[in-house]
Write an enzyme that holds these catalytic residues in place. Structure first.
Site, PDB file in Angstrom:
ATOM      1  N   CYS A   1      38.499  20.138  57.875  1.00 52.44           N
ATOM      2  CA  CYS A   1      39.968  19.879  57.045  1.00 52.44           C
ATOM      3  C   CYS A   1      40.243  20.661  55.995  1.00 52.44           C
ATOM      4  O   CYS A   1      41.401  21.124  55.800  1.00 52.44           O
ATOM      5  CB  CYS A   1      40.045  18.440  56.888  1.00 52.44           C
ATOM      6  SG  CYS A   1      39.965  17.129  58.104  1.00 52.44           S
ATOM      7  N   ASP A   2      39.183  20.723  55.031  1.00 53.74           N
ATOM      8  CA  ASP A   2      39.409  20.898  53.705  1.00 53.74           C
ATOM      9  C   ASP A   2      38.445  22.402  53.298  1.00 53.74           C
ATOM     10  O   ASP A   2      39.023  22.776  52.254  1.00 53.74           O
ATOM     11  CB  ASP A   2      38.926  19.919  52.690  1.00 53.74           C
ATOM     12  CG  ASP A   2      39.730  18.472  53.021  1.00 53.74           C
ATOM     13  OD1 ASP A   2      40.759  18.622  53.642  1.00 53.74           O
ATOM     14  OD2 ASP A   2      39.079  17.415  52.851  1.00 53.74           O
TER      15      ASP A   2
ATOM     16  N   CYS B   1      35.287  16.013  54.850  1.00 49.17           N
ATOM     17  CA  CYS B   1      35.800  16.679  56.208  1.00 49.17           C
ATOM     18  C   CYS B   1      35.648  18.177  55.941  1.00 49.17           C
ATOM     19  O   CYS B   1      36.966  18.722  55.649  1.00 49.17           O
ATOM     20  CB  CYS B   1      37.026  15.910  56.816  1.00 49.17           C
ATOM     21  SG  CYS B   1      37.777  16.997  58.234  1.00 49.17           S
TER      22      CYS B   1
END
Lengths: 328, 213
Positions: A156-157, A153
């Site tokens: 997200c990261d 993701c």
């Protein structure tokens, strides 16, 4: 400051109810992405006793930043669209389960859905709309290093790779989008693509081409991810020469497409070689009374708008199946 | 400039109108060496201006040491939620819960206000059995759609059992902690510095780890 508020999560008109093992449902929908939620609205409007089992309301849409091809909205973010879908379902009293995933299905005049916590739900029809999830590379080191440099993701990261070196595997839309998100913060991004060209939309390829810290490796594949506690390097093979070389990296973002969430139905339903459930034009599977819709099926082109249409079709097909059943 | 635009303010109001009882937001900040404290202060004040049921108390991490000790606060900006009787709910936020975390923040405020969530009986029984001190840290990034669920699961445990304290830790504000706990994927859940897992897992995954402590 930005806020991705899902006001619908807290809607006062929450009409989601618990499932009861003693109840016989008319239909149980597995999955609450665009296909499952649309099916739910149609089933409830038809007056069917309906249940909905899902891991995440919204499915892949909940993880999508922006949507520009769902008619009615020139631009809407994923959270907002899910919110609108949810609100429309929640005007009805529908049985709902999100804690325990589906383990297996049993066919029969009355069908059974066994949940992982052991509960068994009874229903006259099933609509499978369980969608897809990220595909893994299935190479050594991948699973062990998830969360330690291996990621799926990018939104997200990406913040953990500021000024670092990362590899993105996959040259489709999700790979190129991930590379764009990472190129904004990382020192360098290398995009690895199995084919000799990118398959993403032109608009995305052009956007990525604006970054100077991105390089491409076409016709290469990753064969291993190495590292002690964290990712340290990747082994990359040239598909033509078959030579393997080692590249130092801090992270590997895997964006090689999706696999259908269909394993709970594998003993019962016919599937194609991609494990997508085979359906006819009425969303009918090879078992009477079991229907499927959206990304989990063999229907071509995985799009939100198509999944919605398929969900509607599956619900109408289930309704007409129920009408044609002998009364007990 | 206001933190919330008019549309967001309206949406927040419809959510906060569902609060049952008063909730106190205890906000800790410090004057120097805290880049996000000023925005944090505006964030909690604006939230409080939307609902009569939200009260705010402002403290300094340094000069109000009795308060920071009482709630176990060791970094700022920090938010602790108290219930209507000003009891500590042990639901804490380190860093401003912006982005997707606004959802966990609202969820926890509603929970602290007494809006009950149905917990399946077998799960409730396992939560009630927790007898040792448990500290759950949920590391998040604000662009992560799955992270609020991980935070809310931790907070539910804290609300239901007084041995549990649960924190959201926003990793861009507390980068040193992200490095110390080797966070490179979120949500990452760390329990008593002993067990950890990655991803938004069901509450049973938290309980499995807690029962091994």
């Amino acid at each position: 400051m930005e806020f991705n508020l899902s006001a619908g999560l807290f809607s006062e008109g929450q009409k989601f109810e618990s499932f009861h093992e003693q109840t016989l449902y008319d239909t149980i929908i597995i999955g609450a992405g665009p296909a499952g939620l649309t099916a739910a609205v149609y089933c409830m409007r038809k007056g069917l006793k309906t249940g909905l089992i899902t891991k995440q309301v919204g499915g892949q849409v909940a993880d999508t930043a922006g949507i520009e091809n769902y008619l009615g909205y020139r631009y809407i973010n994923g959270t907002e669209l899910v919110d609108k879908f949810r609100e429309q379902v929640m005007q009805f009293s529908i049985a709902f389960e999100s804690e325990s995933p589906v383990q297996s299905l049993q066919d029969g005049q009355i069908k059974e859905i066994v949940l992982e916590d052991g509960r068994c739900l009874k229903t006259r029809t099933i609509i499978i709309a369980s969608g897809k999830q990220s595909k893994q590379l299935n190479i050594p080191g991948e699973v062990r290093l998830i969360g330690h440099g291996v990621a799926y993701c990018a939104i997200c990261d990406a913040p953990f790779f500021v000024n670092k070196k990362v590899f993105v595997v996959g040259g489709g839309n999700s790979g190129v989008e991930a590379a764009i998100d990472l190129a904004k913060v990382a020192e360098h991004v290398t995009l690895i693509q199995r084919r000799d060209h990118l398959t993403a939309d032109k608009i995305l390829i052009d956007k990525l081409a604006d970054f100077e810290n991105v390089s491409y490796l076409f016709e290469h594949i990753v064969t291993e991810i190495k590292g002690g506690n964290d990712v340290e390097s990747v082994m990359i093979q040239n598909k033509k020469s078959l030579l393997i070389s080692e590249y130092q990296t801090d992270g590997v973002f895997v964006q090689i497409g999706l696999i259908p969430n269909s394993s709970f139905a594998e003993k019962l339903l016919d599937m194609n070689k991609y494990n997508e459930i085979l359906v006819d034009g009425y969303c009918q599977t090879n078992r009477d009374g079991i229907f499927a819709a959206g990304d989990v099926t063999s229907v071509p082109y995985k799009q939100i708008i198509i999944a919605c249409g398929e969900g509607a079709k599956a619900a109408l097909a289930a309704t007409s199946y129920l009408l044609n059943q002998p009364k007990e | 400039m206001a933190i919330f635009d008019e549309k967001t303010r309206q949406q927040l109001k419809t959510v906060l109108d569902q609060m049952k009882n008063e909730v106190t937001i205890v906000f800790f900040s410090q004057e120097i060496e805290c880049q996000t404290c000023r925005d944090g202060k505006r964030f909690v004040n604006e939230i409080a201006s939307i609902s009569d049921k939200i009260l705010v108390e402002h403290y300094s991490l340094v000069t109000d040491k009795d308060k920071s000790d009482l709630y176990g606060i060791d970094k700022v900006p920090a938010i602790v939620l108290l219930d209507k009787d000003k009891n500590n709910t042990r639901m804490r936020f380190y860093g401003i819960p912006g982005g997707y975390e606004i959802n966990s923040f609202l969820g926890s405020i509603l929970a602290a206000s007494g809006k009950e969530e149905a917990i399946p009986k077998p799960i409730k029984a396992r939560i009630d059995k927790i007898g040792k001190p448990v500290h759950i840290q949920v590391f998040v990034s604000l662009g992560c759609p799955h992270c609020p669920n991980a935070v809310m699961a931790g907070h539910l445990l804290a609300l239901e059992n007084e041995n549990v304290t649960a924190d959201m830790v926003e990793t861009s504000t507390f980068n040193h902690l992200a490095i110390r706990y080797n966070v490179s994927g979120v949500p990452k859940v760390v329990i008593n510095d002993k067990y950890e897992f990655i991803g938004a897992q069901p509450i049973t995954a938290y309980l499995d780890a807690i029962e091994k402590l």
